[in-house]
Design a protein around this motif. Structure first.
Motif, short mmCIF file in Angstrom:
data_model
loop_
_atom_site.label_atom_id
_atom_site.label_comp_id
_atom_site.label_asym_id
_atom_site.label_seq_id
_atom_site.Cartn_x
_atom_site.Cartn_y
_atom_site.Cartn_z
N ASP A 110 0.81 -1.22 0.00
CA ASP A 110 0.00 0.00 0.00
C ASP A 110 0.84 1.27 0.00
OD1 ASP A 110 -2.23 -1.60 0.04
OD2 ASP A 110 -2.37 -1.62 2.23
N ASN A 111 2.07 1.18 0.48
CA ASN A 111 2.97 2.34 0.50
C ASN A 111 3.80 2.47 -0.77
OD1 ASN A 111 2.17 3.00 3.16
ND2 ASN A 111 3.58 1.44 3.97
N GLU A 112 3.42 1.68 -1.78
CA GLU A 112 4.12 1.65 -3.07
C GLU A 112 5.59 1.24 -2.94
OE1 GLU A 112 3.55 5.41 -4.98
OE2 GLU A 112 1.44 5.01 -5.45
N LYS A 113 5.85 0.36 -1.99
CA LYS A 113 7.18 -0.21 -1.81
C LYS A 113 7.16 -1.68 -2.18
CE LYS A 113 8.82 2.94 1.78
NZ LYS A 113 9.39 3.06 3.16
N ILE A 114 8.30 -2.20 -2.63
CA ILE A 114 8.38 -3.60 -3.04
C ILE A 114 8.44 -4.49 -1.81
CG2 ILE A 114 9.70 -5.28 -4.35
CD1 ILE A 114 9.41 -3.21 -6.36
N ASN A 115 7.54 -5.44 -1.73
CA ASN A 115 7.55 -6.43 -0.66
C ASN A 115 8.05 -7.75 -1.24
OD1 ASN A 115 6.73 -8.49 1.25
ND2 ASN A 115 5.41 -6.94 2.18
N THR A 116 9.11 -8.30 -0.63
CA THR A 116 9.73 -9.52 -1.18
C THR A 116 9.02 -10.79 -0.73
OG1 THR A 116 11.29 -9.57 0.67
CG2 THR A 116 12.00 -8.44 -1.32
#
Length: 337
Positions: free
Chosen positions: A170-176
């Motif tokens: 949701d924070n526009e960050k990549i989640n691995t």
């Protein structure tokens, strides 16, 4: 006391930052030199002296390993430099697509490399321990089948990275991780067993037994004469496999089972850095081992380099532009035709 503690913490932090910056540039140097060494290894193993794979099917393993290890350096090795020095990684902070590809790529190459080393050790054990070494596992076509099966198994085992793993939160960050199931730390622990614990035990067992049989080759007989020709390549392969265990095996174990505890302290992070450094070093260590222990490899590499040096001036001389009078002569000749 509080002031003393702050100074100590500051010194530890500064020292650690210096350590990781060094490790970043070290990783980059390993990628550069490792790429050169692996390419030279592969090209040299494709020379006419090594083309008779029916006589020495183990050459198939050596060629494929050179390529797999070459590709592997552009995974965690390169990402380590990018993360520590440039501030981003293809694995976790570039795009979702790069996260998926590099996740798959990192695990696949390392697992494949480990199990190809296992089959090399098994191949040497069978060859050196049996009176008639020409078993199914020691035949050229069988070796290609084994290599294909190993690659196929680990493609399938890591295919989930390309399909389910890595997404934008949701924070526009990549989640691995994955939206569908928990990937880490469970997969790192599975990976430690698949790529480190089990292969290391098997490799050490076969290598120790093979080393025992190598010592017995000094007492030669008619049956053993065929094995003596393979003594140098056996020493090379056993040595590189043992080096693989020493340099590459500890890192997945520490990251799989002790990472959470070690990452909390500066000393623990340095321990992780040391094992990272070891694992990044392997791709450039096996090349000197080949040169030192494998006489035929060394001789063919020297011939390859000398031949290229001898041909280059000839090519340069022959490809020079013709002098004006020669050009005119060539044009008139062309008109005559």
């Amino acid at each position: 006391m509080a002031m003393s503690g702050n100074i100590s913490t500051s010194i530890d932090a500064s020292s650690y930052l210096s350590d990781i910056t060094y490790l970043g540039y070290y990783s980059l140097s390993m990628v550069i030199f490792g790429s050169i060494f692996k390419l030279l290894t592969f090209i040299n193993l494709c020379q006419p002296a090594f083309r008779n794979t029916n006589a020495r099917p183990t050459i198939h393993y050596m060629r494929v390993l050179a390529l797999i290890d070459l590709f592997a350096m552009y995974g965690w090795n390169l990402d380590n430099y990018l993360g520590l020095v440039q501030g981003f990684t293809f694995y976790s902070s570039y795009t979702v697509a790069s996260c998926k590809v590099f996740s798959f790529f990192n695990y696949f190459t390392n697992e494949t490399s480990a199990w190809l080393h296992v089959f090399i050790c098994f191949d040497r054990y069978l060859f050196l321990s049996r009176t008639q070494p020409n078993t199914w596992f020691n035949r050229s076509k069988s070796v290609l089948i084994i290599i294909g099966c190993v690659i196929g198994v680990f493609i399938l085992a890591n295919l989930h990275f390309l399909i389910f793993v890595c997404y934008e939160d949701d924070n526009e960050k990549i989640n691995t991780g994955s939206k569908f199931y928990q990937v880490f730390p469970l997969y790192n622990q599975i990976y430690a067993f698949i790529s480190s614990v089990i292969p290391s035990v098997v490799m050490m067992t076969f290598s120790c037994v093979s080393a025992y049989y190598l010592r017995q080759l000094r007492q030669t007989s008619t049956i053993q004469n065929s094995k003596i020709r393979h003594r140098a390549i056996s020493i090379t392969l056993i040595s590189t496999s043992l080096l693989f265990v020493i340099t590459s095996a500890p890192t997945p174990i520490f990251y799989g089972f002790f990472y959470d505890d070690l990452s909390k302290t500066a000393l623990g992070r340095r321990v992780l850095n040391i094992f990272d450094t070891l694992s990044y070093t392997y791709p450039i260590i096996d090349f000197p081992i080949y040169l030192i222990t494998f006489t035929e490899f060394r001789r063919e590499l020297i011939r390859l380099l000398i031949r290229n040096r001898a041909i280059s001036p000839i090519i340069t001389e022959n490809t020079q532009r013709p002098a004006p009078q020669n050009r005119a002569q060539n044009i008139s000749t062309a008109h005559n035709f």
